[in-house]
Motif scaffolding. Sequence first.
Motif, short mmCIF file in Angstrom:
data_model
loop_
_atom_site.label_atom_id
_atom_site.label_comp_id
_atom_site.label_asym_id
_atom_site.label_seq_id
_atom_site.Cartn_x
_atom_site.Cartn_y
_atom_site.Cartn_z
N PRO A 1 5.45 18.34 -7.00
CA PRO A 1 6.40 17.96 -8.05
C PRO A 1 6.55 16.45 -8.22
N SER A 2 7.14 16.10 -9.35
CA SER A 2 7.46 14.70 -9.64
C SER A 2 8.31 14.12 -8.49
N GLY A 3 8.04 12.86 -8.15
CA GLY A 3 8.74 12.23 -7.03
C GLY A 3 7.96 12.34 -5.73
N SER A 4 6.92 13.18 -5.73
CA SER A 4 6.05 13.25 -4.54
C SER A 4 5.27 11.95 -4.42
N THR A 5 4.81 11.67 -3.21
CA THR A 5 4.07 10.43 -3.00
C THR A 5 2.69 10.74 -2.43
N LEU A 6 1.79 9.80 -2.64
CA LEU A 6 0.41 9.92 -2.17
C LEU A 6 0.07 8.66 -1.38
N THR A 7 -0.35 8.85 -0.13
CA THR A 7 -0.76 7.73 0.71
C THR A 7 -2.22 7.96 1.09
N ILE A 8 -3.05 6.95 0.84
CA ILE A 8 -4.48 7.07 1.19
C ILE A 8 -4.93 5.79 1.88
N SER A 9 -5.73 5.95 2.93
CA SER A 9 -6.54 4.82 3.40
C SER A 9 -7.98 5.32 3.45
N HIS A 10 -8.92 4.36 3.31
CA HIS A 10 -10.30 4.78 3.06
C HIS A 10 -11.25 3.63 3.37
N VAL A 11 -12.34 3.92 4.05
CA VAL A 11 -13.34 2.90 4.38
C VAL A 11 -14.01 2.39 3.09
N THR A 12 -14.21 1.08 3.06
CA THR A 12 -14.87 0.48 1.89
C THR A 12 -16.07 -0.37 2.31
N PRO A 13 -17.10 -0.40 1.47
CA PRO A 13 -18.25 -1.28 1.75
C PRO A 13 -18.05 -2.68 1.16
N ASP A 14 -16.86 -2.94 0.58
CA ASP A 14 -16.70 -4.15 -0.24
C ASP A 14 -16.78 -5.46 0.54
N PHE A 15 -16.55 -5.44 1.86
CA PHE A 15 -16.45 -6.72 2.58
C PHE A 15 -17.66 -7.05 3.43
#
Length: 270
Positions: A183-197
């Motif tokens: 429902p509205s008001g829910s939150t999403l937390t993500i962390s994720h490996v990146t090749p950018d650096f």
Amino acid sequence: MAVDEGAVDLELDRAHSARMYDYFLGGTTNFPADRESAGKAMAVFPALLVAARANRQFMHRSVRHLAQTGMRQFLDVGTGIPTSPNLHEIAQEAAPDARVVYTDNDPVVLTHAHALLRSSPEGRTAYVQCDARDPEALLKSPEVRETLDLGRPVALSLIALLHFVPGERTAHDVVEYFREALPSGSTLTISHVTPDFDPEPLARALAAYDAAGTPVQARTREEFTRFFDGWELLDPGITVTHRWRPDPEHDLSHVTDAEATCYGAVARKP
Ligand SMILES: C[S@@+](CC[C@H](N)C(=O)[O-])C[C@H]1O[C@@H](n2cnc3c(N)ncnc32)[C@H](O)[C@@H]1O
């Protein structure tokens, strides 16, 4: 949850991402195959130790922030081997009545899940053995239904999980399923490996995971940002994990982006 350890094949002859991560965090729930693969990855990308700790501390800070700002229901997908403080300990320190459902697909996490079930008396915790690629089955599970009210906002966390869900669409489809279902008001937390650096050493480290039977897909900032389509990012938006609302008591200012090597962000469903 009934945990029948006798029926679980722990697959100790092959490395598992949860046990490699446990090794990087300094835990003791890892076995020779895990340590061998973790050693190969660290030999080409020693900062994995820093990255794992920066990621775990991102979990601590993001959960604390969400509990302090009113979230009372948490759904943590890809929980990992219990490592105190676990998510419910952080959430219930700020909000003792917080309810938490954990889920993972690793058999070793299942056999250690009892450590995740020591809830505060006012709150509640549960564990579901489930594959993140089937979010529908997860949300229909009795543990989720009995612990969380899916008519009220849920803090969904996919922390250091989605890079273990390779493919052009699958990981994004999973996130979109949750966005529609919660429902509205829910939150999403993500962390994720990146090749950018630091792409080349990282690619060699990820090859060690691949060789162990666990493909990993690092994603660029643009690919990471797409997970948040339809969500409103909370301040400070998309950052590298150690830069997300840093805590002066745990100074990570010496950590570089290339060492932390994971993006992190938290968003709310409008
Ligand atoms: C690096 S650990 C992260 C643990 C914890 N979220 C943290 O950030 O501290 C990744 C976890 O994701 C789990 N995992 C990987 N693929 C999964 C899948 N398809 N379904 C459920 N869990 C998965 C692994 O078993 C492992 O426990």
